[in-house]
Design a protein around this motif. Sequence first.
Motif, PDB file in Angstrom:
ATOM      1  N   VAL A 322     -36.604  71.661  75.710  1.00 20.77           N
ATOM      2  CA  VAL A 322     -37.659  71.528  76.910  1.00 20.77           C
ATOM      3  C   VAL A 322     -37.085  69.742  77.519  1.00 20.77           C
ATOM      4  CG1 VAL A 322     -40.196  71.898  77.494  1.00 20.77           C
ATOM      5  CG2 VAL A 322     -39.179  73.597  75.815  1.00 20.77           C
ATOM      6  N   GLU A 323     -37.671  69.009  76.815  1.00 20.88           N
ATOM      7  CA  GLU A 323     -37.633  67.575  76.876  1.00 20.88           C
ATOM      8  C   GLU A 323     -36.793  67.996  77.833  1.00 20.88           C
ATOM      9  OE1 GLU A 323     -37.523  65.601  73.210  1.00 20.88           O
ATOM     10  OE2 GLU A 323     -39.788  66.307  72.745  1.00 20.88           O
ATOM     11  N   LEU A 324     -35.075  67.806  77.205  1.00 21.61           N
ATOM     12  CA  LEU A 324     -33.899  67.724  78.033  1.00 21.61           C
ATOM     13  C   LEU A 324     -33.750  68.416  79.883  1.00 21.61           C
ATOM     14  CD1 LEU A 324     -30.916  68.205  76.873  1.00 21.61           C
ATOM     15  CD2 LEU A 324     -31.074  69.602  78.576  1.00 21.61           C
ATOM     16  N   PHE A 325     -34.866  69.681  79.409  1.00 17.81           N
ATOM     17  CA  PHE A 325     -34.856  69.807  81.218  1.00 17.81           C
ATOM     18  C   PHE A 325     -35.738  68.848  81.923  1.00 17.81           C
ATOM     19  CE2 PHE A 325     -32.716  73.905  79.514  1.00 17.81           C
ATOM     20  CZ  PHE A 325     -32.285  74.534  80.947  1.00 17.81           C
ATOM     21  N   ASP A 326     -36.748  68.565  81.112  1.00 15.51           N
ATOM     22  CA  ASP A 326     -37.857  67.493  81.666  1.00 15.51           C
ATOM     23  C   ASP A 326     -36.696  66.826  81.903  1.00 15.51           C
ATOM     24  OD1 ASP A 326     -40.169  69.422  81.796  1.00 15.51           O
ATOM     25  OD2 ASP A 326     -40.713  68.489  80.173  1.00 15.51           O
ATOM     26  N   GLU A 327     -36.501  65.710  81.385  1.00 14.16           N
ATOM     27  CA  GLU A 327     -34.969  64.700  81.567  1.00 14.16           C
ATOM     28  C   GLU A 327     -34.298  65.044  82.708  1.00 14.16           C
ATOM     29  OE1 GLU A 327     -35.688  61.439  80.693  1.00 14.16           O
ATOM     30  OE2 GLU A 327     -36.466  62.057  78.883  1.00 14.16           O
ATOM     31  N   LEU A 328     -33.669  66.151  82.843  1.00 10.57           N
ATOM     32  CA  LEU A 328     -32.552  66.251  83.826  1.00 10.57           C
ATOM     33  C   LEU A 328     -32.950  67.126  84.902  1.00 10.57           C
ATOM     34  CD1 LEU A 328     -29.739  68.046  81.594  1.00 10.57           C
ATOM     35  CD2 LEU A 328     -29.735  65.638  83.163  1.00 10.57           C
ATOM     36  N   ASP A 329     -34.884  67.285  84.764  1.00  7.13           N
ATOM     37  CA  ASP A 329     -35.189  67.768  86.100  1.00  7.13           C
ATOM     38  C   ASP A 329     -34.636  69.556  86.579  1.00  7.13           C
ATOM     39  OD1 ASP A 329     -37.051  67.845  88.287  1.00  7.13           O
ATOM     40  OD2 ASP A 329     -35.839  66.788  89.741  1.00  7.13           O
ATOM     41  N   LEU A 330     -34.583  69.777  85.960  1.00  8.33           N
ATOM     42  CA  LEU A 330     -33.622  71.543  85.779  1.00  8.33           C
ATOM     43  C   LEU A 330     -35.704  72.285  85.406  1.00  8.33           C
ATOM     44  CD1 LEU A 330     -31.297  71.087  84.054  1.00  8.33           C
ATOM     45  CD2 LEU A 330     -31.087  71.045  86.103  1.00  8.33           C
ATOM     46  N   GLU A 331     -34.462  73.519  86.006  1.00  5.43           N
ATOM     47  CA  GLU A 331     -35.697  74.607  85.755  1.00  5.43           C
ATOM     48  C   GLU A 331     -35.465  75.913  85.406  1.00  5.43           C
ATOM     49  OE1 GLU A 331     -38.342  75.371  89.278  1.00  5.43           O
ATOM     50  OE2 GLU A 331     -39.046  73.199  88.826  1.00  5.43           O
ATOM     51  N   PHE A 332     -34.546  76.871  84.383  1.00  5.30           N
ATOM     52  CA  PHE A 332     -33.970  77.315  84.560  1.00  5.30           C
ATOM     53  C   PHE A 332     -33.771  78.725  85.965  1.00  5.30           C
ATOM     54  CE2 PHE A 332     -32.699  81.828  82.541  1.00  5.30           C
ATOM     55  CZ  PHE A 332     -31.598  81.268  82.050  1.00  5.30           C
TER      56      PHE A 332
END
Length: 338
Positions: A322-332
Amino acid sequence: MVKQPRRGTNTRRTFLTATGGAALAGLAGCLGEGDGGGRESDDPVRFVLNPAEEQTDIVEEYTPMKEYLEAETGADIELIRAGSYVETFEALNTNQAEIADTSPTGLPGSQEFADVLGMRTAFGGPLYFSTIITTPDSDIESIDDLAGETMATGALLSFSGTLAPAMMLSEAGLDIGDFPQGDANDLEIQTADDHDTTREQMINDDTVAAAATGAFASAPQIPQEQFDEHEEFVEHSAEYEDAGSELEDGAEELQLIAVSDPLPRAPIAARSDWDEPVRDDVREALLDAEEEDLIPDDVDEEYELWFTGIEEADRSDYELVVELFDELDLEFEDFEDE
């Protein structure tokens, strides 16, 4: 080094909107249309598998697990090979599977329809690692040297093959732009379907300076001493003892550039609305499985499963994702199945 700034609001929507059913077309041919929840109690338990490596027969590898689960639960288990990381979660979302072997990267957007049954372990360890590699004749000695170069990564949703390496690049100071949703700014990044293909692209194409793969796909071709300064890898990686093992058989030697922080191994996920009694039986059998249940002595080495057990886990064990998705500004839901 200072992280490059990212764009966006870091709010993650659910997986449901974008995937719908369009990207599921390839899997639907194998599974048939979703049945809307009308399963019979004696229907097979559909177990969708997603291979991380191109040169594997994943159905053959999972057959001992299938036979073990059938013996322990009395259920019929149907193994189905998916074509991508996205398809495994789409199968759960559209009621085309009960269980999925999948990537940690699907968890941030699947809260409404997928549960974690357990985390895979390898030789007692729940952690694994990503590597960034090059060839011994390369001038690349550090991540900084990748500026202006071409690098190969894995599938867009691969945790160890793409997303963790993207963070490694960013934390080293390279501007990765919109990658993996778009182009990087400081280097060119090209993706492949799996870790083996990524590695071979770098070996066979002189224009590709480096590659990112899970250590399971690179360590056998990297001399073991190159990992010795990476203490967490030495302590926690199931791949350390096997490092360099394929070199004596003539495999191409690889050069290590960087190793990631420890990553949680992939989950076995289940469809949230799968409420048949056999679900608890399957989960209990998975958690009780011993190495010999998953990799019997009589299994050909070519078809050995790449993990040795499943330990208890839930979504909290994947906060790093979840933190990695936030850092990379990603949404599945932004990822499309190709």
